[in-house]
Design a protein around this motif. Sequence first.
Motif, PDB file in Angstrom:
ATOM      1  N   THR A 272      -8.793  -7.475   2.592  1.00  0.00           N
ATOM      2  CA  THR A 272      -8.757  -6.762   1.315  1.00  0.00           C
ATOM      3  C   THR A 272      -9.489  -5.425   1.373  1.00  0.00           C
ATOM      4  N   ARG A 273     -10.247  -5.192   2.446  1.00  0.00           N
ATOM      5  CA  ARG A 273     -10.968  -3.916   2.588  1.00  0.00           C
ATOM      6  C   ARG A 273     -10.133  -2.867   3.305  1.00  0.00           C
ATOM      7  N   ARG A 274      -9.005  -3.260   3.829  1.00  0.00           N
ATOM      8  CA  ARG A 274      -8.159  -2.350   4.604  1.00  0.00           C
ATOM      9  C   ARG A 274      -7.592  -1.254   3.705  1.00  0.00           C
ATOM     10  N   PRO A 275      -7.589  -0.013   4.191  1.00  0.00           N
ATOM     11  CA  PRO A 275      -6.994   1.064   3.393  1.00  0.00           C
ATOM     12  C   PRO A 275      -5.532   0.749   3.079  1.00  0.00           C
ATOM     13  N   GLY A 276      -5.148   0.959   1.832  1.00  0.00           N
ATOM     14  CA  GLY A 276      -3.775   0.734   1.424  1.00  0.00           C
ATOM     15  C   GLY A 276      -3.502  -0.671   0.922  1.00  0.00           C
ATOM     16  N   PHE A 277      -4.495  -1.566   1.024  1.00  0.00           N
ATOM     17  CA  PHE A 277      -4.280  -2.949   0.590  1.00  0.00           C
ATOM     18  C   PHE A 277      -3.948  -3.024  -0.897  1.00  0.00           C
ATOM     19  N   ALA A 278      -4.736  -2.369  -1.730  1.00  0.00           N
ATOM     20  CA  ALA A 278      -4.519  -2.419  -3.185  1.00  0.00           C
ATOM     21  C   ALA A 278      -3.158  -1.812  -3.554  1.00  0.00           C
ATOM     22  N   GLU A 279      -2.792  -0.726  -2.897  1.00  0.00           N
ATOM     23  CA  GLU A 279      -1.518  -0.088  -3.179  1.00  0.00           C
ATOM     24  C   GLU A 279      -0.354  -1.016  -2.809  1.00  0.00           C
TER      25      GLU A 279
END
Length: 73
Positions: free
Chosen positions: A31-38
């Motif tokens: 969940t900390r990976r860039p782009g996860f929320a998007e």
Amino acid sequence: MPTPVNQRVQKRRENLRAAGLRPLQIWVPDTRRPGFAEECRRQALLVAKADAADRDLQHFMDAAIADLDSDSE
């Protein structure tokens, strides 16, 4: 002197195995990976669009909610 951590961990694992359990490794999305929320947002929008187009699903959900409401009375 306190028991070393690796000995405490080993004892704990032995106790768990004796209780009939076994270790299991599970990989989950980072969940900390860039782009996860998007990506979550993108997928949620796709699901919402599909759900909005499915009349049978909407009728089912309405009936389920009505059933829950009648159970609480």
